[in-house]
Scaffold this motif. Structure first.
Motif, PDB file in Angstrom:
ATOM      1  N   TRP A  24       0.849  -1.184   0.000  1.00 56.52           N
ATOM      2  CA  TRP A  24       0.000   0.000   0.000  1.00 56.52           C
ATOM      3  C   TRP A  24       0.883   1.232   0.000  1.00 56.52           C
ATOM      4  O   TRP A  24       1.861   1.299   0.739  1.00 56.52           O
ATOM      5  CB  TRP A  24      -0.858   0.059   1.267  1.00 56.52           C
ATOM      6  CG  TRP A  24      -2.018  -0.887   1.298  1.00 56.52           C
ATOM      7  CD1 TRP A  24      -2.191  -2.016   0.550  1.00 56.52           C
ATOM      8  CD2 TRP A  24      -3.166  -0.787   2.148  1.00 56.52           C
ATOM      9  NE1 TRP A  24      -3.377  -2.623   0.888  1.00 56.52           N
ATOM     10  CE2 TRP A  24      -3.989  -1.899   1.855  1.00 56.52           C
ATOM     11  CE3 TRP A  24      -3.559   0.129   3.116  1.00 56.52           C
ATOM     12  CZ2 TRP A  24      -5.201  -2.101   2.513  1.00 56.52           C
ATOM     13  CZ3 TRP A  24      -4.761  -0.082   3.769  1.00 56.52           C
ATOM     14  CH2 TRP A  24      -5.580  -1.185   3.468  1.00 56.52           C
ATOM     15  N   THR A  25       0.528   2.213  -0.826  1.00 55.04           N
ATOM     16  CA  THR A  25       1.105   3.552  -0.727  1.00 55.04           C
ATOM     17  C   THR A  25       0.020   4.410  -0.088  1.00 55.04           C
ATOM     18  O   THR A  25      -1.117   4.435  -0.577  1.00 55.04           O
ATOM     19  CB  THR A  25       1.490   4.105  -2.102  1.00 55.04           C
ATOM     20  OG1 THR A  25       2.425   3.207  -2.702  1.00 55.04           O
ATOM     21  CG2 THR A  25       2.116   5.491  -1.981  1.00 55.04           C
ATOM     22  N   ILE A  26       0.368   5.041   1.014  1.00 55.19           N
ATOM     23  CA  ILE A  26      -0.626   5.798   1.780  1.00 55.19           C
ATOM     24  C   ILE A  26      -0.141   7.206   2.066  1.00 55.19           C
ATOM     25  O   ILE A  26       1.064   7.461   2.153  1.00 55.19           O
ATOM     26  CB  ILE A  26      -0.958   5.100   3.117  1.00 55.19           C
ATOM     27  CG1 ILE A  26       0.309   4.919   3.966  1.00 55.19           C
ATOM     28  CG2 ILE A  26      -1.675   3.779   2.889  1.00 55.19           C
ATOM     29  CD1 ILE A  26       0.037   4.496   5.404  1.00 55.19           C
ATOM     30  N   GLU A  27      -1.104   8.094   2.218  1.00 53.59           N
ATOM     31  CA  GLU A  27      -0.822   9.430   2.727  1.00 53.59           C
ATOM     32  C   GLU A  27      -1.207   9.431   4.194  1.00 53.59           C
ATOM     33  O   GLU A  27      -2.327   9.031   4.548  1.00 53.59           O
ATOM     34  CB  GLU A  27      -1.631  10.468   1.961  1.00 53.59           C
ATOM     35  CG  GLU A  27      -1.351  11.889   2.405  1.00 53.59           C
ATOM     36  CD  GLU A  27      -2.211  12.910   1.682  1.00 53.59           C
ATOM     37  OE1 GLU A  27      -2.340  14.018   2.210  1.00 53.59           O
ATOM     38  OE2 GLU A  27      -2.758  12.583   0.609  1.00 53.59           O
ATOM     39  N   THR A  28      -0.267   9.842   5.059  1.00 53.17           N
ATOM     40  CA  THR A  28      -0.542   9.921   6.491  1.00 53.17           C
ATOM     41  C   THR A  28      -0.352  11.358   6.960  1.00 53.17           C
ATOM     42  O   THR A  28       0.074  12.219   6.193  1.00 53.17           O
ATOM     43  CB  THR A  28       0.412   9.020   7.317  1.00 53.17           C
ATOM     44  OG1 THR A  28       1.691   9.657   7.417  1.00 53.17           O
ATOM     45  CG2 THR A  28       0.565   7.638   6.691  1.00 53.17           C
TER      46      THR A  28
END
Length: 81
Positions: A24-28
């Motif tokens: 997963w590539t996520i924005e946090t």
């Protein structure tokens, strides 16, 4: 409490597969990161709409309220919890 050390997921940018194992590539709340999700058991629904995710390295991420995610991110998470 260790809550302050748990990044909050704002958006799921991409996933390599619909189901684990996948990346997963996520924005946090601390920026964009990529992690490996090994198994559906690593995503847990807690009280109400809160979700906790543990990556392959044991780093935990929080979604405080799944309803606050965009529709595409919600679909990805709801498939797995």
């Amino acid at each position: 409490s260790n809550e302050e050390f748990v990044p909050t997921i704002i958006k799921i940018v991409t996933t390599t597969n619909p189901y684990p194992p996948c990346f997963w590539t996520i924005e946090t709340d601390r920026g964009i990161t990529r992690f490996q999700l090994e198994s559906e058991d690593d995503i847990r629904r807690l009280e109400d709409q809160r979700i906790m995710i543990a990556d392959a390295n044991g780093i935990r991420y929080s979604i405080p309220d799944i309803r606050q995610l965009d529709a595409a991110s919600q679909r990805i998470v709801r498939r797995l919890v």
